[in-house]
Each structure stands twice: as C-alpha cells, then as structure tokens.
Design a protein around this motif. Structure first.
Motif: not given
Length: 330
Positions: A183-195
């Motif tokens: 029900k809950l997802i913690v997104c811990d900087e999920p795109v900071s390492a991507l182009d």
C-alpha cells in the motif's frame, strides 16, 4: 442515503509522531558512548492514502533515515510510526515480515540493491514465494505480469542485473517492490543516479502505477524538479527537522521558510528575464548534527535571523495545510 450524510474524512495511511533517530558515537578503549548524531530529531508528518509526499533537503538532513525507519531498516530512538493506525516502530522480527507485504522501498542505487549472482526472474520470484502471494504453480506467471507492469519484456527473467541499463535496473527494483502488492512505497532518491531523460521515464512509470494500483508514495529526493512533478505535498527538512510542509503548488508559489526560499532560488530557471531576480544565497556549512544550534537550527545561515531565533525553537504553524517552522513567517 440521508441528505445530511457526509462521507467521513479519510484517515492518514502513515503518521510519524515526534520521530527521533540518534546514532551513538563510540570512543575510547572501553568503546563508551560519548555523544549522539541526531539524524532525525522530532519529526511529525502524515501521508494520506493515494497521495505522494515529497521529502526534500540537503544531503545529511535525515530524509533517508526517515524512509529507512518506516520500512524497518532502522529502529527509531524515540517517537512513533503509525501505519493504518497501528504502531509499527517497535515490531518484532515476525511482525516486521508481515509488515513488509504492506510497506516496500525502492533504493537510490538499483545495482547495489540487487544480488548480482541471481537472475532478475529469481530476484522477483523470491519475494512472491516467501510471502506466498500466489500459488506455487503461478509464480512464473506472476513474475511475467510484474515485468510487463514495469515495461520490461518477459525474456528479462533469464538475465542478470549487470546486463541491464540503470533505468532498466530501477524498473526491476520497482517490480520487486510491487511483488507483495504493498500500500505504501518509500522511494529513496529513485531517479538521482539516472540520466535526465531516463528520470522522466521512471517518474512517469511511478505516476502510472500509482493511478492503476492506488499506491501511496513517500518520495525522497534533493532534486526539486522531480519532486515538483510527482508530489502532491512537499515536506522540507533541515538538520533533522521538518521546517515547512504544504501542497506542492503552494510551496513553489509562496514558500514561507527562508531555507525553502533558498532551495527554490538555487533551482535553475530557463527564463532569461528572471536571472537578475533577488535571491537568497546560503553561506557557511550545515552545522554538525552532533551539536545542533540552539533555538532555530537554521539561524546560523539565515539572512533574516534575529536574536530571538537563537533562543526560541520554532514550531510548525500556519493556516490550513501549509505550515512552516519560522518565528517570522506568519
């Protein structure tokens, strides 16, 4: 239905009450505790079902520690974490296993969070089998469904993490998080390492999945562009404290806390006519979380600081859903 009947207000899915996480500093031959790193020092937040709360701030402000505490990777020093009304801050090992089916995390670096010796299919199937999400004979079909859900072909099952690009590996991480139907997802900087172009694809995927599966996100980041795009509300952290929280549009249009204004002023604007606008430029370094300043923790870098700021600690206050912890912002 009675004409006077009104739908009851929705309860928060997650509530943080005075959450604290202090790390002991050991010194000497006897390894005694000499002090504490106050990574998170009294945070109150709530997340409503189906919304995305963006959590932003400089590196070291404590935002990732909050995310790790929510999913049980860190044990809070004090305070409470309530999920669906139940206190989950002091769960036992078996109780935490049951919680993991409801609360999942997507890490910043997908490669380090995936076992390089296992195929993608086995990585996703492991969670499905352990938590008995489907019958044993349906595991392969469930893995195919999850891969399709995140935009990866079925033949990805036989490949290893090093055979994927960064964006594809993050999709694998998202598929693994979705495997338990949380029900809950913690997104811990999920795109900071991507182009940048891949960031947009992953953000669009997260928004699409939220709409299809009625997910709730805590989106942790330091990039304001991503947070502005995906978040319904934003909470701004500084040195272990939340200094401002409010709807995304309101935060960007009318920031109340000087630190929030400084963050927004550091955000590049494409309009050349606004380049000469008056901006808040922060000077000095972030104080040590071992011995944070008295009063307002931001007063050592705040251009608006007064004598009262050094003595009195401000509390979050404001009108409606927009509040700030500043003595002179109201």
């Amino acid at each position: 239905m009675n004409e006077g009947w009104k739908e009851p207000p929705q309860s928060p899915l997650l509530v943080l009450e005075n959450l604290k996480k202090h790390y002991p500093i050991k010194r000497g031959l006897l390894n005694r505790t000499s002090d504490y790193v106050k990574a998170v020092d009294g945070v109150d937040l709530n997340i409503m079902p189906g919304e995305t709360l963006g959590l932003v701030g400089e590196s070291g402000c404590g935002k990732s520690t909050i995310g790790r505490s929510i999913v049980g990777l860190e044990r809070p020093t004090d305070g409470r974490i309530r999920f669906q009304g139940a206190d989950i801050s002091k769960l036992s090992g078996r109780e935490m296993i049951r919680l993991r089916s409801q609360v999942q995390i997507v890490f910043q670096d997908p490669y380090s969070s995936l076992n390089p010796r296992k195929t993608v299919g086995s990585l996703i199937a492991e969670a499905v089998r352990v938590h008995r999400v489907v019958q044993p004979g349906e595991v392969d079909a469930e893995v195919d469904r999850l891969l399709d859900l995140v935009g990866l072909p079925k033949n990805s099952k036989s490949r290893y993490p090093h055979e994927f690009s960064g964006g594809q590996r993050q999709r694998v991480g998202i598929a693994r998080a979705l495997a338990l139907k949380p029900k809950l997802i913690v997104c811990d900087e999920p795109v900071s390492a991507l182009d940048v172009s891949i960031q947009a694809q992953v953000l669009n995927l997260l928004k699409q999945l939220q709409k299809e599966l009625n997910l709730t996100y805590l989106f942790i980041a330091h990039g304001l562009g991503a947070v502005r795009y995906i978040s319904d509300r934003i909470a701004v952290m500084y040195l272990g404290k939340v200094v401002e929280v409010g709807p995304t549009k309101e935060i960007f249009r009318n920031p109340k806390h000087p630190y929030t204004r400084a963050l927004l002023d550091s955000y590049p604007i494409a309009n050349p006519h606004l380049r000469d606008r008056e901006r808040i430029v922060l000077e000095g370094d972030v104080p040590s979380p071992v011995n944070p300043p008295s009063g307002c923790r931001f007063h050592t870098r705040c251009p608006m600081a007064q004598a009262q700021c050094r003595q009195e600690e401000p509390r979050l206050a404001g009108e409606g859903s927009h509040s700030a912890a500043c003595l002179f912002s109201h």
